[in-house]
Design a protein around this motif. Structure first.
Motif, PDB file in Angstrom:
ATOM      1  N   ILE A 111       0.852  -1.178   0.000  1.00 33.23           N
ATOM      2  CA  ILE A 111       0.000   0.000   0.000  1.00 33.23           C
ATOM      3  C   ILE A 111       0.894   1.235   0.000  1.00 33.23           C
ATOM      4  CG2 ILE A 111      -1.935   1.137   1.149  1.00 33.23           C
ATOM      5  CD1 ILE A 111      -2.206  -1.609   2.720  1.00 33.23           C
TER       6      ILE A 111
ATOM      7  N   LEU B  25      -1.816  -1.149  -3.919  1.00 31.91           N
ATOM      8  CA  LEU B  25      -2.794  -0.080  -3.763  1.00 31.91           C
ATOM      9  C   LEU B  25      -2.010   1.226  -3.666  1.00 31.91           C
ATOM     10  CD1 LEU B  25      -4.100  -2.756  -2.556  1.00 31.91           C
ATOM     11  CD2 LEU B  25      -5.642  -1.231  -1.347  1.00 31.91           C
TER      12      LEU B  25
ATOM     13  N   CYS C 253      -8.906   1.579   0.892  1.00 27.36           N
ATOM     14  CA  CYS C 253      -7.919   0.502   1.018  1.00 27.36           C
ATOM     15  C   CYS C 253      -8.484  -0.662   1.815  1.00 27.36           C
ATOM     16  CB  CYS C 253      -6.652   1.022   1.694  1.00 27.36           C
ATOM     17  SG  CYS C 253      -5.658   2.140   0.686  1.00 27.36           S
TER      18      CYS C 253
END
Length: 570
Positions: free
Chosen positions: A203, A229, A414
């Protein structure tokens, strides 16, 4: 050639200690050489010379201040004089070595090497799936707290050492490894676990789009099997990420602007989206529908441009307020100013407007804008941008219709992707539907949860997530309704509804209860949190599944079922 953290720490220390160690070795060599060359006498008074072994042994315990005595024979005056010289020389040598050693311990490079060594060891020891968070700012901290609440381990990398120090002070359920380093460097990402077999996702949440782009590229090349992400706040960077296959690109400004346009175009669909992305178990906020008419947008930066692009697409009139003329060509009317002054707002037509967006990058200015605007027009629909979490109390006190917190938007997006991958797929369907369809789904959900925000979860019918169902499907037909029955009383329904079944490439929206299940189906549910655990017992326990299907129980073990012939009845 890559150097491990252990070797790095060792060589940093060796580089600093090289001179003092050579100096100390030289002292020992001179001392030993002198004792070997200076003649002595044995116990009978005969001339005798000490060999190298005995000389080294004597200097070893004398130079380290241990003291033991004169061996193997009593020394002559010449030998004692030499020993006195050696003692003072060794004191000087040890003082130099120890002072240099303390300097090495305080050296920044050595500390970083040791920290990297401990970090790499902590990452290697992670024995369960974890996520790698790049960037521990407000968004990263929100996401970390949420993952910790869900008992999901994570590793953090941030370029600011103070943020990593703050990570150590957090009261997380487990000790999250943190590295102070640049996420753009592949070696740092590898050290942080990018290629670790238990790393299940990366992420990228830094406030530097180029750093997030570098992370996305590293994931694509070094571990393409895991999802990345990435936060992106510019169109060019987002397009660059998409060009090499980044699956999840999150722009908080675009995301909110899209939601605002959806709320204007289809309030029911937006209401359903709120239900499915809220905090489970909390009361759903009162519905607030953005009105149609003239809107004022204060601040024409990236956020303002995204808002204008989406709401003008919904055929709304917009007047811009900005301290400098728009840099891009626009046919929209605009007023020069910030919007904090009543004169500016009146010039923009606040009295005849239906809504206002305070979207500058300054929280105090945004609050000043909406307070002044509400005094001039109490009926305004207010969209308020909050940039810093530290100002939460001020924004809560104002009670705007929509409060935009970019860090929360990214964190929620997320979490939705990581914890319930099917949800984002279903939300894409929601955005395409009309109000009648959305209202029907809301009615179905509210029938089991009331006014509470539902929990949302997904399950795949395979040997890992649903071993009992996967085994039973080969023997008997199973309807979707079976997964909604109470495992204690099969005549009662669990408080949940199926929202979607994904079968191969087909999305079955709001499936019928009689739909026959197939192995490999993925199902998205919404309902009360209590239904999750009850459903798990159906998915995993063959006894429970047999009860909800047929009203009877089978013997627990495979051997006992064979002996009793229970399998014949399945």
């Amino acid at each position: 050639m890559n150097t491990s953290p252990i070797n790095t720490a060792f060589f940093v220390a060796l580089r600093h200690m090289r001179a003092p160690l050579i100096f100390l070795i030289g002292i020992f060599a001179i001392s030993v050489g002198g004792l070997v060359l200076i003649p002595g006498v044995d116990a009978q008074g005969n001339p005798w010379r000490m060999d190298f072994f005995h000389a080294l042994y004597f200097i070893s315990y004398t130079a380290t201040t241990i003291g033991f005595g004169e061996i193997p024979y009593t020394f002559t005056d010449a030998q004692r004089l030499w020993v006195i010289f050696c003692i003072f020389l060794s004191v000087i040598g040890w003082a130099y070595v120890i002072s240099k050693l303390f300097a090495v311990i305080q050296d920044r490079g050595f500390k970083q090497a040791l920290t990297g060594q401990r970090f790499a060891r902590s990452v290697r020891r992670l024995g369960e799936p974890f996520y790698l968070i790049c960037g521990y700012g407000e968004t990263g901290q929100l996401l970390a707290r949420s993952l910790d609440y869900l008992n999901i381990p994570f590793v953090v990398i941030d370029i600011d050492p103070e943020r990593i120090d703050e990570l150590d002070l957090q009261d997380y359920l487990f000790d999250a490894p943190g590295l102070a380093g640049d996420a753009r460097l592949p070696n740092n990402l590898i050290m942080a676990g990018l290629t670790h077999p238990n790393c299940v996702g990366v992420i990228a949440l830094t406030n530097d789009d180029s750093a997030n782009l570098a992370v996305a590229i590293a994931v694509r090349l070094l571990n393409p099997e895991i999802p990345a992400l990435c936060r992106a706040t510019t169109v060019d960077v987002a397009a660059n990420m998409a060009s090499f296959g980044t699956r999840h690109i999150i722009d908080p400004f675009e995301k909110f602007a899209e939601y605002l346009a959806l709320a204007i175009r289809s309030p029911g669909s937006y209401r359903l989206l709120e239900w499915l992305t809220g905090l489970p178990g909390t009361e759903l906020a009162a519905e607030r529908v953005p009105p149609r008419g003239n809107w004022l947008v204060c601040g024409y930066g990236r956020f303002g441009q995204a808002i204008v692009r989406h709401i003008t697409h919904e055929q709304l009139d917009v007047t811009l307020i900005d301290p400098k003329p728009p840099s891009r060509e626009t046919a929209l009317p605009w007023v020069l100013g910030v919007g904090t002054r009543a004169e500016t707002l009146c010039e923009a037509g606040v009295n005849g407007a239906v809504g206002i967006v305070a979207g500058t990058d300054d929280d105090i200015n945004n609050l000043s804008i909406v307070v002044t605007a509400r005094e001039l027009n109490p009926n305004l629909f207010v969209v308020l941008r909050q940039n810093l979490q530290a100002n939460r109390e001020l924004f809560t006190a104002f009670d705007s219709d929509f409060t935009v917190v970019p860090s929360e938007i990214i964190a929620h997006e997320c979490l939705a992707i990581l914890t319930t991958p099917l949800l984002s797929r279903f939300l894409a369907i929601v955005k395409r539907k009309d109000d009648a369809w959305a209202d029907d789904v809301i009615a179905r959900i509210s029938a089991v949860t009331g006014t509470l925000v539902p929990a949302v979860w997904s399950v795949t019918l395979d040997s890992r997530q649903a071993p009992a169902v996967a085994e039973m499907i080969h023997r008997s037909a199973i309807g979707l309704d079976s997964l909604k029955r109470d495992p204690v009383d099969r005549n009662r329904q669990l408080p949940c509804i199926p929202l979607m079944v994904v079968r191969s490439a087909e999305d079955i929206e709001i499936p019928a209860p009689e739909l026959m299940l197939r192995e490999g189906d993925s199902i998205l549910f919404a309902g009360m949190s209590s239904a999750i655990q009850d459903q798990q017992s159906i998915l995993r326990n063959l006894n429970v599944l047999n009860y909800v299907l047929f009203g009877t129980e089978v013997a627990g073990s495979w051997l006992w079922r064979k002996l009793t012939g229970a399998e014949a009845g399945l």
